[in-house]
Design an enzyme around this catalytic site. Structure first.
Site, mmCIF file in Angstrom:
data_model
loop_
_atom_site.group_PDB
_atom_site.id
_atom_site.type_symbol
_atom_site.label_atom_id
_atom_site.label_comp_id
_atom_site.label_asym_id
_atom_site.label_seq_id
_atom_site.Cartn_x
_atom_site.Cartn_y
_atom_site.Cartn_z
ATOM 1 N N LYS A 119 11.585 2.652 -23.401
ATOM 2 C CA LYS A 119 11.859 3.160 -22.052
ATOM 3 C C LYS A 119 11.258 2.280 -20.958
ATOM 4 O O LYS A 119 11.856 2.129 -19.895
ATOM 5 C CB LYS A 119 11.354 4.601 -21.913
ATOM 6 N N GLU A 203 5.290 7.923 -13.565
ATOM 7 C CA GLU A 203 6.403 7.925 -12.615
ATOM 8 C C GLU A 203 6.143 8.989 -11.561
ATOM 9 O O GLU A 203 5.469 9.985 -11.827
ATOM 10 C CB GLU A 203 7.722 8.312 -13.325
ATOM 11 N N HIS A 237 15.023 20.935 -23.127
ATOM 12 C CA HIS A 237 15.708 19.665 -23.377
ATOM 13 C C HIS A 237 16.923 19.812 -24.279
ATOM 14 O O HIS A 237 17.511 18.813 -24.702
ATOM 15 C CB HIS A 237 14.741 18.613 -23.934
ATOM 16 N N ARG A 294 25.283 5.902 -27.755
ATOM 17 C CA ARG A 294 26.063 6.563 -28.806
ATOM 18 C C ARG A 294 27.159 7.397 -28.148
ATOM 19 O O ARG A 294 27.137 7.582 -26.934
ATOM 20 C CB ARG A 294 25.148 7.506 -29.584
HETATM 21 C C1 MV4 Z 1 11.753 13.125 -15.218
HETATM 22 C C2 MV4 Z 1 11.804 14.368 -14.553
HETATM 23 C C3 MV4 Z 1 11.343 14.426 -13.270
HETATM 24 N N1 MV4 Z 1 10.834 13.323 -12.674
HETATM 25 N N2 MV4 Z 1 11.264 12.043 -14.582
HETATM 26 C C4 MV4 Z 1 12.948 14.698 -19.524
HETATM 27 C C5 MV4 Z 1 13.343 13.959 -20.749
HETATM 28 C C6 MV4 Z 1 13.474 12.528 -20.379
HETATM 29 N N3 MV4 Z 1 14.726 12.040 -20.821
HETATM 30 C C7 MV4 Z 1 13.302 12.463 -18.906
HETATM 31 N N4 MV4 Z 1 12.988 13.777 -18.446
HETATM 32 C C8 MV4 Z 1 12.648 14.029 -17.162
HETATM 33 N N5 MV4 Z 1 12.180 12.961 -16.468
HETATM 34 C C9 MV4 Z 1 10.801 12.169 -13.351
HETATM 35 N N6 MV4 Z 1 10.271 11.103 -12.767
HETATM 36 C C10 MV4 Z 1 12.319 15.457 -15.250
HETATM 37 C C11 MV4 Z 1 12.731 15.296 -16.561
HETATM 38 C C12 MV4 Z 1 13.242 16.454 -17.198
HETATM 39 C C13 MV4 Z 1 14.574 16.533 -17.607
HETATM 40 C C14 MV4 Z 1 15.457 15.487 -17.424
HETATM 41 C C15 MV4 Z 1 16.757 15.579 -17.853
HETATM 42 C C16 MV4 Z 1 17.206 16.741 -18.463
HETATM 43 C C17 MV4 Z 1 16.353 17.781 -18.645
HETATM 44 C C18 MV4 Z 1 15.029 17.695 -18.223
HETATM 45 C C19 MV4 Z 1 14.177 18.777 -18.409
HETATM 46 C C20 MV4 Z 1 12.882 18.690 -17.999
HETATM 47 C C21 MV4 Z 1 12.411 17.530 -17.405
#
Ligand code: MV4
Length: 501
Positions: A119, A203, A237, A294
């Site tokens: 990442k 972040e 998630h 994917r």
């Molecule tokens: C974040 C965020 C808020 N701010 N990054 C969750 C899994 C990973 N793929 C990235 N994620 C997140 N990153 C910042 N800077 C909130 C999430 C997040 C989230 C993102 C996408 C789909 C569902 C989520 C559920 C909780 C938190």
């Protein structure tokens, strides 16, 4: 290409294996299934031209064993392997091994999977390519003093994230400097456990964003996008419902996000179908999160609004053929919604429900797609994930699609295992959902949508009665007499259930 592709091995199971087998057949390709002891008589195994047993039910001894998958392809004369999603689909080492064995991996090059898998590396490469990323550190942090300086510069709240991350593991929101050191330690240990890599970075935390992703398709000549999917309705998630397009995206934003996703794909030499995940903030700003290298679970909503068969395109591209999508501007037609039907019991904390599916009746009719891996009589076990099927609808507008989904869900009958069907009906009836007021925290704010309602069982029972009445009519080939003619749809019956309260 060394050898023309005539036969494809599908390194997966369930609904996605069946989905891919069907696309192979439409492309004039033979399909080889692999199966564990638990899947011996699964519908996808019967649909394939040949099938290879690869071991006991645990995936670690079957679907995840690279040697067994590659040996099965070689033994059956398959020239290519489609990994589907999950299992080995995003293992760069598997893509590389497939290529080394002289087979075609139906997906991106191993180097693109590798580049997007780390990442922090992906963030650096995306930033260099002009793709907006969330403000934050570009490298892992270990020293708490340094982390404190970075966090102060970003402004609280900040998010501690695992560098090897994904799926939210190893993530900690920090709202004040005092909590930072503890969050670094606990995130690092969770990251070590989940990914075997304790590296974490910082972040800026984006509050209440939507989760919007862009579908990308790249052949040997062109890299294009097929608009967005709205995936904000999720719990821990796990996505539960997806839509295309997103109510929050207009044509201008779609084009900007689409171009960002195309730039991301080009930056890593992407080919095949892929998805760029973004956070879309309330002010319309968007940030690249990660790229899923994917085919995704929710790809059908894009297929319905763009009229494209993404798996077919993957097969063509793997064969060295151009995508069928003509150059020029594209726009979504109508609205599509997908509900993931899982064997999870909302009455029991969404815990997986197992057992035999004693009866299954799929919804039907115009604008309805039922992508399922199970049928009446199948056993649902704890060996694999709990998604039984995807119910996907297409309508002229968002409200038409919602109405169609409500009708389809009311027609769906699954007995023997508990499913999240009542949750979906509550969600679709919710005024905030209907107005499109959703973000990634929506379900956290609305626990009453998750928890079972008192009449769930009654509604389901009456739906079963309706389905059995219909079945009986069909089998007797004569009009129903016993269970009157009005009992024809679960929807009518649901109205009765409400009247009873
Ligand atoms: C974040 C965020 C808020 N701010 N990054 C969750 C899994 C990973 N793929 C990235 N994620 C997140 N990153 C910042 N800077 C909130 C999430 C997040 C989230 C993102 C996408 C789909 C569902 C989520 C559920 C909780 C938190």
């Amino acid at each position: 290409m060394a050898m023309p592709i005539t036969r494809v091995l599908i390194a997966n199971r369930g609904e996605i294996a069946l989905r891919i087998i069907r696309a192979c057949h439409e492309e004039g390709l033979e399909a080889v299934a692999v199966y564990s002891d638990a899947d011996r008589s699964a519908p996808y195994v019967r649909a394939a031209n040949a099938a290879v047993h690869i071991g006991p039910p645990p995936a670690a001894q079957s679907y995840l064993v690279m040697d067994k998958i590659i040996a099965a392809a070689q033994a059956t004369g398959a020239q290519a392997i489609h990994p589907g999603f999950g299992f080995l689909s995003e293992r760069a080492a598997f893509a590389a091994r497939v290529a080394e064995a002289g087979l075609v991996f139906i997906g991106p090059p191993a180097s693109a999977i590798q580049a997007m898998g780390d990442k922090t590396e992906a963030r650096r490469r995306m930033q260099a390519a002009g793709v907006p990323v969330v403000p934050g550190a570009m490298a892992a942090v270990t020293d708490p003093a340094e982390a404190t300086r970075v966090a102060a510069a970003l402004g609280y709240p900040v998010l501690v994230k695992a560098a090897a991350g994904g799926g939210g593991k190893g993530m900690r929101v920090v709202t004040r400097p005092d909590d930072l050191a503890g969050a670094l330690t606990s995130a690092a240990s969770e990251a070590q456990k989940a990914f075997g890599d304790p590296a974490v970075y910082l972040e800026k935390f984006i509050e209440r964003p939507r989760h919007v992703e862009i579908q990308v398709l790249a052949d040997h000549e062109r890299t294009i996008h097929l608009g967005e999917r709205e995936c904000s309705v999720q719990r821990r998630h796990q996505k539960l419902l997806e839509e295309a397009p997103s109510i929050a995206v207009d044509p201008e934003l779609r084009e900007r996000m689409g171009q960002a996703a195309v730039a991301a794909a080009k930056a890593v030499g992407y080919r095949s179908a892929g998805t760029c995940e973004f956070l879309l903030a309330a002010d319309g700003s968007f940030y690249f999160l990660e790229m899923n290298t994917r085919i995704q679970v929710e790809h059908p909503v894009t297929e319905l609004v763009y009229g494209v068969d993404l798996v077919r395109e993957q097969l063509r591209i793997a064969r060295g053929m151009p995508m069928t999508v003509a150059p020029g501007p594209l726009s979504p037609r109508g609205w599509a919604i997908e509900c993931r039907i899982t064997s999870e019991d909302p009455a029991n904390g969404f815990l997986p429900s197992t057992g035999r599916i004693t009866y299954l009746k799929a919804p039907a009719g115009p604008g309805i797609r039922w992508d399922s891996g199970v049928e009446t009589g199948d056993e649902v076990t704890l060996f694999y994930d709990s998604m039984l099927a995807k119910l996907i609808v297409h309508g002229a507008s968002r409200s038409d699609a919602i109405a169609r989904m409500e009708r389809a869900l009311a027609e769906l009958v699954v007995t023997g295992v508990a499913t999240n069907q009542p949750f979906h009906l509550r969600l679709l009836a919710d005024p905030d959902f209907r107005a499109g007021r959703i973000d990634i925290q929506f379900l956290e704010r609305r626990p009453e949508l998750i928890v079972a309602a008192p009449d769930d069982e009654l509604v389901k029972l009456l739906a079963v009665v309706a389905a059995l009445a219909e079945e009986e009519r069909r089998q007797r080939q004569k009009p129903a007499v016993a269970l009157d003619d009005q009992v024809t749809s679960a929807w009518l019956v649901r109205g009765r259930a409400e009247g009873l309260r």
